[in-house]
Design a protein around this motif. Structure first.
Motif, PDB file in Angstrom:
ATOM      1  N   TYR A 168       0.828  -1.204   0.000  1.00  0.00           N
ATOM      2  CA  TYR A 168       0.000   0.000   0.000  1.00  0.00           C
ATOM      3  C   TYR A 168       0.863   1.255   0.000  1.00  0.00           C
ATOM      4  N   SER A 169       0.236   2.363  -0.364  1.00  0.00           N
ATOM      5  CA  SER A 169       0.926   3.654  -0.357  1.00  0.00           C
ATOM      6  C   SER A 169       1.244   4.117   1.060  1.00  0.00           C
ATOM      7  N   PRO A 172      -2.307   0.650   5.778  1.00  0.00           N
ATOM      8  CA  PRO A 172      -3.775   0.681   5.694  1.00  0.00           C
ATOM      9  C   PRO A 172      -4.457   0.615   7.052  1.00  0.00           C
ATOM     10  N   ASP A 175      -3.963   4.539   7.955  1.00  0.00           N
ATOM     11  CA  ASP A 175      -4.418   5.532   6.977  1.00  0.00           C
ATOM     12  C   ASP A 175      -5.508   4.934   6.089  1.00  0.00           C
ATOM     13  N   PRO A 176      -6.769   5.301   6.318  1.00  0.00           N
ATOM     14  CA  PRO A 176      -7.865   4.739   5.525  1.00  0.00           C
ATOM     15  C   PRO A 176      -7.830   5.134   4.050  1.00  0.00           C
ATOM     16  N   SER A 177      -7.041   6.150   3.708  1.00  0.00           N
ATOM     17  CA  SER A 177      -6.940   6.570   2.310  1.00  0.00           C
ATOM     18  C   SER A 177      -5.804   5.858   1.574  1.00  0.00           C
ATOM     19  N   VAL A 179      -3.687   3.469  -0.656  1.00  0.00           N
ATOM     20  CA  VAL A 179      -4.034   2.832  -1.935  1.00  0.00           C
ATOM     21  C   VAL A 179      -3.187   1.577  -2.125  1.00  0.00           C
TER      22      VAL A 179
END
Length: 239
Positions: A168-169, A172, A175-177, A179
């Motif tokens: 993920y970026s 997760p 950070d719910p955003s 990606v």
């Protein structure tokens, strides 16, 4: 018989994943389910090498922190991987597989000492080979150990079975955003400081042109899906 994409794999299992919901120690139900899928892989002709982390017992950097000399803490971490590999070999034998533990440091009362020739012979004979003790040196993670052994045995891919379903970026869980990526190059992982592996492991994979697949172990069937070429998790490879 399903089509096989990767004929020889290095499967990296996190110690925490083998601990199940308890997060410490060993969950034998989880281990058996993983071993059943490994058996399915061998039945379709896949040669399987395994590296297991030790975080369910001890993480040198985290657990030792500044209270221990780093080399001593890492030595304890290496011993934790030996315990996990012995347990996994026992579980593999219980589902009918011939499994051998090879260690990076000599401890002949518990396992055989690792050499390339021994590992290659066992894999060619259809045995599952568990690589214990990391690289045998402090300051290297078990991810680096997995990439090193994968390069040595000329694995077609290194499968990173973790507690997350890909790269993920951002974290997760925090950070719910964040990606999730389907595919990345080594350079992208390193440039973005993504938490796929540590940078030493990723650089070693890049230098040796090794394909990495990061996916969740929550469903052990994901191992077989990756072996057969199904696109799950995140793949890291050359552009």
């Amino acid at each position: 018989m399903p089509q096989v994409k990767y004929r020889r794999i290095l499967l990296k299992l996190s110690g925490e994943a083998l601990a199940g919901d308890a997060h410490r120690g060993l969950d034998f139900d989880v281990m058996r389910s993983v071993c059943e899928v490994i058996r399915q892989c061998t039945q379709i002709g896949v040669q399987v090498g395994i590296v297991v982390g030790g975080g369910n017992f001890w993480r040198g950097v985290k657990d030792g922190a500044d209270r221990m000399q780093r080399s001593h803490g890492d030595s304890m971490g290496m011993l934790a991987t030996v315990m996990n590999c012995i347990a996994m070999a026992d579980a593999l034998q219980k589902v009918g597989l011939d499994a051998r533990v090879l260690t990076a440091v000599e401890m002949n009362k518990f396992a055989e000492y690792y050499t390339y020739d021994t590992a290659s012979r066992y894999l060619s004979e259809g045995k599952v080979v568990l690589f214990a003790g990391g690289t045998g040196n402090p300051y290297f993670s078990t991810d680096t150990g997995a990439v090193l052994r994968g390069a040595e045995i000329e694995a077609d891919a290194i499968l990173l079975a973790k507690n997350v379903d890909g790269i993920y970026s951002a974290d997760p869980n925090l950070d719910p955003s964040a990606v999730k990526f389907d595919e990345l190059s080594y350079d992208e992982v390193l440039a973005r400081h993504l938490k796929a592996t540590d940078s030493t492991a990723m650089t070693l994979a890049m230098d040796n042109h090794l394909t990495l697949v990061c996916f969740a172990l929550k469903d052990p069937q994901n191992i077989l899906r990756v072996v057969c070429g199904e696109k799950i998790g995140t793949i890291v490879k050359e552009n």
